[in-house]
Design an enzyme around this catalytic site. Structure first.
Site, PDB file in Angstrom:
ATOM      1  N   SER A 157      28.935  77.743  45.797  1.00 24.96           N
ATOM      2  CA  SER A 157      27.514  77.635  44.959  1.00 24.96           C
ATOM      3  C   SER A 157      26.600  77.532  45.056  1.00 24.96           C
ATOM      4  CB  SER A 157      27.867  77.276  43.139  1.00 24.96           C
ATOM      5  OG  SER A 157      28.281  75.778  43.658  1.00 24.96           O
ATOM      6  N   CYS A 181      43.755  22.655  49.460  1.00 18.31           N
ATOM      7  CA  CYS A 181      43.281  22.255  51.425  1.00 18.31           C
ATOM      8  C   CYS A 181      45.030  23.503  52.230  1.00 18.31           C
ATOM      9  CB  CYS A 181      43.226  21.012  52.329  1.00 18.31           C
ATOM     10  SG  CYS A 181      41.725  21.585  54.004  1.00 18.31           S
ATOM     11  N   LYS A 187      50.101  16.554  47.480  1.00 23.06           N
ATOM     12  CA  LYS A 187      49.707  17.919  48.877  1.00 23.06           C
ATOM     13  C   LYS A 187      50.947  18.184  49.068  1.00 23.06           C
ATOM     14  CE  LYS A 187      46.488  19.010  52.240  1.00 23.06           C
ATOM     15  NZ  LYS A 187      45.654  18.114  53.086  1.00 23.06           N
ATOM     16  N   GLU A 221      34.314  64.805  36.644  1.00 24.01           N
ATOM     17  CA  GLU A 221      34.377  66.395  36.082  1.00 24.01           C
ATOM     18  C   GLU A 221      36.207  66.274  34.549  1.00 24.01           C
ATOM     19  OE1 GLU A 221      31.711  69.373  38.145  1.00 24.01           O
ATOM     20  OE2 GLU A 221      33.724  69.658  38.470  1.00 24.01           O
ATOM     21  N   GLU A 239      39.393  17.347  48.377  1.00 26.21           N
ATOM     22  CA  GLU A 239      40.540  16.711  48.490  1.00 26.21           C
ATOM     23  C   GLU A 239      39.136  15.537  49.341  1.00 26.21           C
ATOM     24  OE1 GLU A 239      43.352  17.230  51.531  1.00 26.21           O
ATOM     25  OE2 GLU A 239      41.597  17.671  52.090  1.00 26.21           O
ATOM     26  N   TRP A 245      35.115  68.529  31.793  1.00 17.32           N
ATOM     27  CA  TRP A 245      34.206  69.927  31.664  1.00 17.32           C
ATOM     28  C   TRP A 245      34.490  70.937  33.338  1.00 17.32           C
ATOM     29  CZ3 TRP A 245      29.676  70.996  29.606  1.00 17.32           C
ATOM     30  CH2 TRP A 245      28.747  71.594  30.029  1.00 17.32           C
TER      31      TRP A 245
END
Length: 645
Positions: free
Chosen positions: A355, A174, A117, A468, A46, A473
């Site tokens: 598992s 600003c 501004k 997955e 500015e 998958w």
């Protein structure tokens, strides 16, 4: 600028108060340096042509004339630069006899427009109302540097290049950002994807973090790039100090920043990504209450060298503290979802197939947290291990120890005999290790879990993760199915960090639990459906479907952000090019698209599960895709890329 990447910069020149000639030289020198770095859009502070701290000198015609001459010098010195820049200076409008604090947007030696501004601070250390008029509602023109230039608070600047129509620039100054209704909101809703802020924000203790929050927050609210250029060294220090706190943000994230230094802060904004996000948000609508004028400019299309951070693990924060906070959040979100489901159904137990692998480990840990939230004992969790032809001693013992340390009710059911009988019934040879051999075991495990849930009045807790699901998958009507899938929104790379986070957290309290979690983390990812070789896992998932870190990367950019294959590959090379060559990246990217399209039918009938992040594949939530969609267009683009290798 290819693929939507536009190199932008916030620049802070070293100036002298009221020395417009010197300041002009510093500015065009900085612009030339920016051009050498490939910058196409530059924001400067500015009132940088005069200095913000000129005080009553702003009322002196000599200073105003010097500012105009300085701008003319900059235009002459930069007429060959292919760059849009915003320069701050005071501009007097003879038609209303008012002085405006302006941003001059310039390119190739021409002034494209002047933005005044709107909000003038006149409190504390600021006194702008003494010299300047607000630009709110101003819509006219002024004579400046031999040109008749638009002076208007409702201007945006749009790129004419047909390959980059997404680059539209808006400007505010600003205090405009600090106001209750920043002008940038209307500019963004009128199409501006990049907001430049020309600022002279003095430095105070604690102000930098607040300023940073404003910039990042505004970029997030407006789904835009925000380039904040702050005044720095050379401003008067009679009462204030300016530290040149320059910030570049995109959609809520900080790409680059620096403080207490002059010079350039450079990064790249992805304007195509921003427009994609706006398109998918139906709440992001145009502002029809105000007419915003568009001014066109031209930029030559060029390759942009990327310097912005591209994480190889987009689902996992790089900062350790951020990562820990993220992990804690995800665990509680998932656990709260399961808590509600257990409460609502009145389930007496939660049944988890354990598992000894990562996914089932995370599922039982989340389930344990849910039980804790319900003030129920961990023994209400029935952890079922189901060894079969491919189960190794390592995974079996880890599953047992994990269940014991958590206090679960443990059941071990060897499914080998049942699977063999089933194979005899359908005429499946035990020597033929095809997909039927594998899936038959997976479906038997799911049947066991469902029946135990019926016996105990419980729910089967799914263990499959987001990665997955993306790749398909999982065995249809096997591990694909459950009563509630707590991992469904968690990608594999994040699963690993979540288990690691809990392992570290439990190290002092329960070293045995921490130890088994650490060993599970070191175990190769495997469904263990093929017979073990000399007691070792014979089937490693990532050898078959590819590295999960690649697939998670592709999932994030190809699905969450809708990037075309070319752009996904470019980012993958940027993030992981040192670990994977182009051919490998292309191979698994091709596999990702093929699997993602062909396996949608599995996602179309998913069990319920909690969304925890920005990517989810639930057919009831984020992702709606027909199971018969064809991947031809994406694969054709990949073929072209392969031809360029």
């Amino acid at each position: 600028m290819r693929d939507g990447f536009v190199k932008v910069a916030a620049g802070t020149p070293r100036i002298r108060v009221a020395d417009c000639r010197y300041n002009a030289e510093q500015i065009f020198t900085l612009m030339r340096e920016a051009d050498k770095q490939g910058v196409k859009v530059l924001a400067l502070p500015e009132l940088c042509l005069t200095g913000y701290t000129c005080g009553d000198l702003f009322l002196q015609p000599t200073l105003l004339k010097g500012a105009e001459e300085g701008l003319r010098t900059i235009l002459d010195a930069t007429k060959n630069l292919d760059m849009v820049a915003a320069v701050g200076l005071p501009v007097w409008n003879k038609w209303d006899n008012k002085l405006y604090n302006c941003a001059a947007v310039i390119q190739s030696g021409e002034i494209l427009g002047l933005i005044p501004k709107t909000y003038l601070p006149n409190y504390g250390e600021f006194y702008e109302g003494r010299w300047f008029a607000s630009g709110a509602g101003v819509d006219g023109s002024v004579s400046l540097c031999g040109e008749q230039v638009s002076l208007c608070d409702r201007l945006v600047f749009a790129c004419n290049n047909p390959d980059l129509p997404e680059l539209v620039i808006g400007v505010e100054l600003c205090e405009d950002l600090w106001a209750p209704e920043p002008p940038s909101a209307a500019l963004a809703r009128a199409g501006a994807t990049v907001i430049l802020n020309l600022s002279a924000s003095n430095e105070l203790v604690g102000k930098a973090s607040y300023r940073r929050g404003l910039v990042s927050g505004q970029s997030g609210r407006l789904v835009c790039g925000y380039v904040y250029a702050d005044a720095g060294e050379g401003e008067s220090t009679t009462d204030l100090v300016f530290a040149g706190h320059n910030i570049i943000a995109e959609n809520g994230g900080i790409l680059a920043q620096r403080r207490f230094a002059c010079g350039l802060t450079v990064s790249e904004l992805d304007v195509k990504r921003l427009t994609y996000e706006r398109q998918r948000m139906n709440t992001y609508s145009a502002d029809k209450s105000r007419e915003i004028w568009r001014i066109a400019f031209d930029l030559e299309l060029a390759d942009t060298r990327l310097t912005r951070p591209v994480s190889s693990t987009p689902f996992v924060p790089q900062d350790q503290n951020d990562r820990a906070e993220r992990c804690n959040e995800i665990l509680y979100i998932a656990a709260l979802g399961l808590k509600k489901r257990l409460e609502h159904t009145g389930a007496k137990t939660a049944v988890v197939g354990l598992s000894g692998g990562l996914d089932s480990t995370l599922a039982v840990l989340i389930t344990a947290l849910s039980m804790e939230m319900l003030d129920r004992p961990a023994s209400d969790i029935i952890a079922v291990t189901m060894p079969c032809f491919g189960t190794t001693d390592r995974t079996r013992s880890n599953a047992v120890l994990l269940a014991q340390r958590l206090g679960c009710t443990l059941k071990t059911i060897d499914i080998g005999r049942a699977v063999k009988v089933h194979f005899e019934d359908i005429g499946q040879s035990m020597e033929d290790h095809d997909v039927t051999f594998e899936n038959g075991q997976a479906r038997e495990r799911t049947q066991v879990l469902m029946d135990i849930a019926n016996q105990t009045g419980g729910l089967v807790i799914g263990t499959g993760d987001l990665s997955e699901l993306a790749l398909g998958w999982c065995t249809y009507n096997g591990d694909h199915m459950s009563n509630y899938a707590v991992n469904a929104g968690i990608p594999k790379t994040l699963v690993r960090h979540l288990v690691s986070f809990i392992s570290d957290d439990k190290e002092a309290e329960d070293p045995q639990l921490s130890g088994v979690l650490s060993d599970i983390l070191d175990t190769p990812v495997s469904p263990e459906l093929l017979p073990a070789i000399e007691g070792q896992i014979a089937q490693k998932t990532e050898d078959l479907v590819g590295p999960y870190e690649l697939h998670d990367f592709y999932l994030y950019y190809a699905i969450r952000w809708g990037f075309p294959p070319r752009k996904v590959l470019r980012l993958a090379e940027q993030a992981m090019g040192k670990r994977y060559d182009r051919a490998t990246l292309l191979k698994w990217l091709n596999s990702f698209y093929r699997r993602f399209f062909s396996q949608q039918f599995k996602r179309s009938c998913l069990a319920d599960g909690p969304k925890v992040g920005s990517v989810a594949l639930s057919p009831r939530g984020d992702w709606r895709m027909p199971s018969d969609a064809v991947a031809a267009l994406w694969l054709e683009e990949l073929e072209e890329l392969e031809g360029l290798s």
